[in-house]
Design an enzyme around this catalytic site. Sequence first.
Site, PDB file in Angstrom:
ATOM      1  N   CYS A 189       0.790  -1.239   0.000  1.00 19.28           N
ATOM      2  CA  CYS A 189       0.000   0.000   0.000  1.00 19.28           C
ATOM      3  C   CYS A 189       0.822   1.289   0.000  1.00 19.28           C
ATOM      4  CB  CYS A 189      -0.962  -0.008   1.177  1.00 19.28           C
ATOM      5  SG  CYS A 189      -2.249  -1.255   0.958  1.00 19.28           S
TER       6      CYS A 189
HETATM    7  P1  NAD Z   1      -4.796  -8.937  -3.650  1.00 18.21           P
HETATM    8  O1  NAD Z   1      -3.876  -8.900  -4.807  1.00 18.21           O
HETATM    9  O2  NAD Z   1      -4.420  -9.702  -2.425  1.00 18.21           O
HETATM   10  O3  NAD Z   1      -6.228  -9.496  -4.121  1.00 18.21           O
HETATM   11  C1  NAD Z   1      -6.898  -9.064  -5.262  1.00 18.21           C
HETATM   12  C2  NAD Z   1      -7.636 -10.262  -5.851  1.00 18.21           C
HETATM   13  O4  NAD Z   1      -8.473  -9.822  -6.923  1.00 18.21           O
HETATM   14  C3  NAD Z   1      -6.719 -11.317  -6.433  1.00 18.21           C
HETATM   15  O5  NAD Z   1      -6.965 -12.559  -5.799  1.00 18.21           O
HETATM   16  C4  NAD Z   1      -7.083 -11.372  -7.923  1.00 18.21           C
HETATM   17  O6  NAD Z   1      -6.960 -12.652  -8.483  1.00 18.21           O
HETATM   18  C5  NAD Z   1      -8.510 -10.877  -7.889  1.00 18.21           C
HETATM   19  N1  NAD Z   1      -9.025 -10.351  -9.169  1.00 18.21           N
HETATM   20  C6  NAD Z   1      -8.420  -9.506 -10.032  1.00 18.21           C
HETATM   21  N2  NAD Z   1      -9.239  -9.238 -11.066  1.00 18.21           N
HETATM   22  C7  NAD Z   1     -10.401  -9.908 -10.866  1.00 18.21           C
HETATM   23  C8  NAD Z   1     -11.634 -10.015 -11.551  1.00 18.21           C
HETATM   24  N3  NAD Z   1     -11.875  -9.366 -12.702  1.00 18.21           N
HETATM   25  N4  NAD Z   1     -12.598 -10.803 -11.038  1.00 18.21           N
HETATM   26  C9  NAD Z   1     -12.387 -11.464  -9.883  1.00 18.21           C
HETATM   27  N5  NAD Z   1     -11.240 -11.396  -9.168  1.00 18.21           N
HETATM   28  C10 NAD Z   1     -10.258 -10.627  -9.644  1.00 18.21           C
HETATM   29  O7  NAD Z   1      -5.114  -7.425  -3.291  1.00 18.21           O
HETATM   30  P2  NAD Z   1      -5.430  -6.793  -1.853  1.00 18.21           P
HETATM   31  O8  NAD Z   1      -4.179  -6.661  -1.076  1.00 18.21           O
HETATM   32  O9  NAD Z   1      -6.608  -7.474  -1.261  1.00 18.21           O
HETATM   33  O10 NAD Z   1      -5.837  -5.307  -2.297  1.00 18.21           O
HETATM   34  C11 NAD Z   1      -7.035  -5.033  -2.996  1.00 18.21           C
HETATM   35  C12 NAD Z   1      -7.238  -3.538  -3.006  1.00 18.21           C
HETATM   36  O11 NAD Z   1      -7.369  -3.054  -1.663  1.00 18.21           O
HETATM   37  C13 NAD Z   1      -6.080  -2.747  -3.616  1.00 18.21           C
HETATM   38  O12 NAD Z   1      -6.584  -1.627  -4.248  1.00 18.21           O
HETATM   39  C14 NAD Z   1      -5.280  -2.327  -2.384  1.00 18.21           C
HETATM   40  O13 NAD Z   1      -4.545  -1.146  -2.590  1.00 18.21           O
HETATM   41  C15 NAD Z   1      -6.375  -2.082  -1.375  1.00 18.21           C
HETATM   42  N6  NAD Z   1      -5.944  -2.233   0.030  1.00 18.21           N
HETATM   43  C16 NAD Z   1      -5.103  -3.232   0.380  1.00 18.21           C
HETATM   44  C17 NAD Z   1      -4.721  -3.359   1.711  1.00 18.21           C
HETATM   45  C18 NAD Z   1      -3.753  -4.416   2.133  1.00 18.21           C
HETATM   46  O14 NAD Z   1      -3.186  -4.285   3.237  1.00 18.21           O
HETATM   47  N7  NAD Z   1      -3.519  -5.451   1.355  1.00 18.21           N
HETATM   48  C19 NAD Z   1      -5.220  -2.464   2.674  1.00 18.21           C
HETATM   49  C20 NAD Z   1      -6.110  -1.478   2.281  1.00 18.21           C
HETATM   50  C21 NAD Z   1      -6.470  -1.363   0.947  1.00 18.21           C
END
Ligand code: NAD
Length: 436
Positions: A266
């Site tokens: 992030c």
């Molecule tokens: P991640 O990469 O762990 O998970 C995202 C998932 O989305 C993946 O499993 C991927 O396969 C899936 N995906 C992608 N395209 C898709 C589609 N068209 N249909 C279905 N599934 C699909 O990501 P994350 O860490 O959970 O982060 C997600 C969002 O949240 C990002 O924008 C991130 O910046 C934000 N965020 C993350 C955190 C963190 O600590 N990880 C905290 C706050 C906000």
Amino acid sequence: MRISIIGCGYVGLTTGLALAETGNQVVLVDVVEEKLRAVEEGRSPFYEPGVDEMILKHRSSGALSTTTDLGRAVEGSDITFIAVGTPSREDGSMDDTFIISAAKEIGDALKTKDGRHVVVMKSTVVPGTTWNTIRPLIEENSGRKAGPLLGIAMCPEFLREGAAMHDSLHPDRVVIGTMEDETFEVLDRLFAPLDSRILRTDPTTAEMIKYASNSLLATKISFANELSRICERVGVDVYDVMEGVGMDSRISPQFLRAGVGFGGSCFPKDVSALRYLAREKGVPTPILDGVMENNEIQPGHLVQVAERTMGGLKDVKALVLGLAFKPDTDDVRFTRSLPVARHLSSLGARVAGHDPKATENFRKEAPPEMSFFDDHEEGLSWADVVFLVTEWPEYAAIEWERYPNIRAIFDGRRTIEPASVKDIAYWSMGSPLPEP
Ligand code: NAD
């Protein structure tokens, strides 16, 4: 309520579990079948404390299901959360590929669905994205306009990896960015059981709150790191200094721990995306530029101090302890262990690493000549010098007297109690520089 969540990553899965825990029916959607299979089998697709137990609980209660069929998931729900990744492009801008494809598919599914549906953006997106890019895509593909039949909202996520389940169940605040009263009321009801402060804004303000929060936290860390390099030269300890600074109720002691820098999925990408947006708008960002510049200095600084202290690192057996970007996760995105390993390698050191959970993920990016230990005790018996980069609790419990082979420890995270280290040179970032 019936909820579908697109993306079964850290945010999607833990949000889904929190909503299942508060009495909703949740279906998780992902394009990676393996992740969904893990959930079906009662385990988390990534390492995160407490998540396995919650999956088991809600698989057996029947509140949690999974599918790769996004259309059917949307069709069978009232609210859809978008929680797919928004990684950085090479130039620092936000890559919107995944949110765009998710929005189009949601729109398509809504074409044949009856009744009102609410779409909530949970992914971190550049201010303006939900209203100006995602809303029109859903409208175009579904044939309905935002209003009585289509609710649009942006609810940013603030969870910390390593404490994701706790944070999803007990958020400091829930921000609901929407233009429509009806959508606000539905989401207000959905989040009410979390018993957290709720703030209503418009979607673009909600998006900016997320970027502003992460940028301020990253700024505090970089400020502490810059101060730490000054403290090292002045001969005082930055932790003593920040203890005094953090006692000021206007400041708070949080995020003032100096060290080898911030990583993770992030802070680096969100600060970069905000800088990119500002550049596009013609706004200079000397503070945010400095935050990133400072962060890049720290890993090299740790290695330079070691090089100076040891009189060179060529052929020295250097063990990097901790490869995940923080403890309690196997996530290695932007981990500071990588630049540390690369710096060590470039100076001719023989580099090895250990991590309780993240070795497999780290291996893909590691310098080719780097080796790994499954057991940290074996690594400690091999090493001449140790670099502590991730503060896993087990490293704080090492009995250093068992490893007379170790000549020096360079602690990038203030993990070790100096009194526990006898007969080994020990330096921790932000304390007075050691004699060469
Ligand atoms: P991640 O990469 O762990 O998970 C995202 C998932 O989305 C993946 O499993 C991927 O396969 C899936 N995906 C992608 N395209 C898709 C589609 N068209 N249909 C279905 N599934 C699909 O990501 P994350 O860490 O959970 O982060 C997600 C969002 O949240 C990002 O924008 C991130 O910046 C934000 N965020 C993350 C955190 C963190 O600590 N990880 C905290 C706050 C906000």
